[in-house]
Design a protein around this motif. Structure first.
Motif, PDB file in Angstrom:
ATOM      1  N   VAL A  54       0.875  -1.175   0.000  1.00  0.00           N
ATOM      2  CA  VAL A  54       0.000   0.000   0.000  1.00  0.00           C
ATOM      3  C   VAL A  54       0.914   1.228   0.000  1.00  0.00           C
ATOM      4  CG1 VAL A  54      -1.781   1.274   1.265  1.00  0.00           C
ATOM      5  CG2 VAL A  54      -1.808  -1.235   1.248  1.00  0.00           C
ATOM      6  N   GLU A  55       0.937   1.956  -1.104  1.00  0.00           N
ATOM      7  CA  GLU A  55       1.899   3.058  -1.272  1.00  0.00           C
ATOM      8  C   GLU A  55       1.862   4.075  -0.140  1.00  0.00           C
ATOM      9  OE1 GLU A  55       2.960   6.573  -4.451  1.00  0.00           O
ATOM     10  OE2 GLU A  55       2.071   4.722  -5.207  1.00  0.00           O
ATOM     11  N   GLU A  56       0.684   4.320   0.436  1.00  0.00           N
ATOM     12  CA  GLU A  56       0.554   5.323   1.493  1.00  0.00           C
ATOM     13  C   GLU A  56       0.835   4.758   2.890  1.00  0.00           C
ATOM     14  OE1 GLU A  56      -2.197   4.582  -0.523  1.00  0.00           O
ATOM     15  OE2 GLU A  56      -1.741   6.085  -2.031  1.00  0.00           O
ATOM     16  N   SER A  57       1.266   3.510   2.972  1.00  0.00           N
ATOM     17  CA  SER A  57       1.590   2.898   4.266  1.00  0.00           C
ATOM     18  C   SER A  57       3.062   2.509   4.280  1.00  0.00           C
ATOM     19  CB  SER A  57       0.726   1.662   4.524  1.00  0.00           C
ATOM     20  OG  SER A  57      -0.625   2.025   4.683  1.00  0.00           O
ATOM     21  N   ARG A  58       3.821   3.238   5.083  1.00  0.00           N
ATOM     22  CA  ARG A  58       5.257   2.989   5.207  1.00  0.00           C
ATOM     23  C   ARG A  58       5.754   3.610   6.497  1.00  0.00           C
ATOM     24  NH1 ARG A  58       4.791   5.989   0.378  1.00  0.00           N
ATOM     25  NH2 ARG A  58       4.857   8.194   0.795  1.00  0.00           N
ATOM     26  N   SER A  59       7.022   3.332   6.808  1.00  0.00           N
ATOM     27  CA  SER A  59       7.575   3.818   8.059  1.00  0.00           C
ATOM     28  C   SER A  59       9.072   4.028   7.908  1.00  0.00           C
ATOM     29  CB  SER A  59       7.306   2.783   9.159  1.00  0.00           C
ATOM     30  OG  SER A  59       7.868   3.185  10.383  1.00  0.00           O
ATOM     31  N   TYR A  60       9.625   4.924   8.740  1.00  0.00           N
ATOM     32  CA  TYR A  60      11.080   5.026   8.823  1.00  0.00           C
ATOM     33  C   TYR A  60      11.498   5.468  10.213  1.00  0.00           C
ATOM     34  CZ  TYR A  60      11.709  10.171   8.572  1.00  0.00           C
ATOM     35  OH  TYR A  60      11.720  11.511   8.840  1.00  0.00           O
ATOM     36  N   VAL A  61      12.695   5.041  10.582  1.00  0.00           N
ATOM     37  CA  VAL A  61      13.390   5.549  11.755  1.00  0.00           C
ATOM     38  C   VAL A  61      14.758   5.990  11.258  1.00  0.00           C
ATOM     39  CG1 VAL A  61      12.162   4.160  13.469  1.00  0.00           C
ATOM     40  CG2 VAL A  61      14.249   3.273  12.429  1.00  0.00           C
ATOM     41  N   ALA A  62      15.325   7.011  11.895  1.00  0.00           N
ATOM     42  CA  ALA A  62      16.614   7.519  11.429  1.00  0.00           C
ATOM     43  C   ALA A  62      17.367   8.184  12.558  1.00  0.00           C
ATOM     44  CB  ALA A  62      16.408   8.519  10.288  1.00  0.00           C
ATOM     45  N   LEU A  63      18.682   8.238  12.391  1.00  0.00           N
ATOM     46  CA  LEU A  63      19.546   9.051  13.231  1.00  0.00           C
ATOM     47  C   LEU A  63      20.215  10.065  12.322  1.00  0.00           C
ATOM     48  CD1 LEU A  63      21.189   6.400  15.554  1.00  0.00           C
ATOM     49  CD2 LEU A  63      19.427   8.070  16.159  1.00  0.00           C
ATOM     50  N   GLU A  64      20.319  11.291  12.819  1.00  0.00           N
ATOM     51  CA  GLU A  64      20.896  12.380  12.029  1.00  0.00           C
ATOM     52  C   GLU A  64      21.821  13.204  12.916  1.00  0.00           C
ATOM     53  OE1 GLU A  64      19.392  16.331   9.509  1.00  0.00           O
ATOM     54  OE2 GLU A  64      17.924  15.062  10.536  1.00  0.00           O
ATOM     55  N   ARG A  65      23.070  13.367  12.463  1.00  0.00           N
ATOM     56  CA  ARG A  65      23.989  14.273  13.155  1.00  0.00           C
ATOM     57  C   ARG A  65      23.935  15.614  12.430  1.00  0.00           C
ATOM     58  NH1 ARG A  65      27.997  13.583  16.636  1.00  0.00           N
ATOM     59  NH2 ARG A  65      28.285  11.386  16.093  1.00  0.00           N
ATOM     60  N   HIS A  81      14.659  10.309  14.417  1.00  0.00           N
ATOM     61  CA  HIS A  81      13.401  10.438  13.674  1.00  0.00           C
ATOM     62  C   HIS A  81      12.564   9.177  13.882  1.00  0.00           C
ATOM     63  CE1 HIS A  81      14.928  13.479  10.538  1.00  0.00           C
ATOM     64  NE2 HIS A  81      15.996  13.194  11.267  1.00  0.00           N
ATOM     65  N   ASP A  82      11.256   9.335  13.981  1.00  0.00           N
ATOM     66  CA  ASP A  82      10.312   8.223  14.040  1.00  0.00           C
ATOM     67  C   ASP A  82       9.090   8.659  13.233  1.00  0.00           C
ATOM     68  OD1 ASP A  82       8.670   6.090  14.609  1.00  0.00           O
ATOM     69  OD2 ASP A  82       8.505   6.517  16.747  1.00  0.00           O
ATOM     70  N   ALA A  83       8.894   8.042  12.061  1.00  0.00           N
ATOM     71  CA  ALA A  83       7.824   8.484  11.168  1.00  0.00           C
ATOM     72  C   ALA A  83       7.018   7.306  10.645  1.00  0.00           C
ATOM     73  CB  ALA A  83       8.412   9.251   9.991  1.00  0.00           C
ATOM     74  N   THR A  84       5.702   7.502  10.559  1.00  0.00           N
ATOM     75  CA  THR A  84       4.823   6.494   9.981  1.00  0.00           C
ATOM     76  C   THR A  84       3.799   7.164   9.087  1.00  0.00           C
ATOM     77  OG1 THR A  84       3.289   6.592  11.840  1.00  0.00           O
ATOM     78  CG2 THR A  84       5.011   4.931  11.958  1.00  0.00           C
ATOM     79  N   SER A  85       3.361   6.400   8.117  1.00  0.00           N
ATOM     80  CA  SER A  85       2.230   6.789   7.283  1.00  0.00           C
ATOM     81  C   SER A  85       1.302   5.586   7.227  1.00  0.00           C
ATOM     82  CB  SER A  85       2.692   7.179   5.882  1.00  0.00           C
ATOM     83  OG  SER A  85       1.586   7.529   5.078  1.00  0.00           O
TER      84      SER A  85
END
Length: 130
Positions: A54-65, A81-85
């Motif tokens: 499902v194109e509109e359902s995804r997730s990501y976590v990230a670290l950024e310096r 970062h903690d993001a969901t769609s």
């Protein structure tokens, strides 16, 4: 305190997926950011992503310096970062990793909000304490 400005992304570099099953893909992406405004500097991001059929359902976590200057104070810090769609219903939380600040940004705490404008431009609002 509140810092506001814009940022641009570049160097979006996906690695080959490390797991793919039943239409769900797990992968790693690296990218850079350039911040302008009250926060000036660069960010180096490593992101773990999950995409679904499902194109509109995804997730990501990230670290950024992020390294640069925040309201005239030089140093670096790390954000998580903690993001969901969920079928287009989006949530994003970006917060400073405790005690990751260096230089004049030692002791930094806070959360950042991001807005993507209709033209695709990115802006941030960073509520923080030092």
């Amino acid at each position: 305190m509140t810092a506001k400005g814009t940022f641009e992304t570049a160097g979006w570099t996906p690695q080959p997926p490390y797991d793919e099953r039943d239409g769900v893909t797990l992968g790693v992406v690296t990218l850079t950011k350039t911040f302008s405004g009250d926060l000036t500097g660069t960010g180096l991001v490593t992101m773990l992503m999950a995409t679904t059929p499902v194109e509109e359902s995804r997730s990501y976590v990230a670290l950024e310096r992020i390294e640069g200057t925040l309201h005239g104070r030089a140093g670096s810090f790390v954000v998580q970062h903690d993001a969901t769609s969920d079928r287009g219903e989006q949530s994003l939380r970006i917060r400073v990793v405790a005690d990751s600040g260096t230089g004049e940004l030692r002791g930094l705490r806070g959360e950042m909000g991001v807005v993507i404008g209709p033209d695709g431009g990115h802006s941030y609002t960073f509520d923080y304490t030092l």
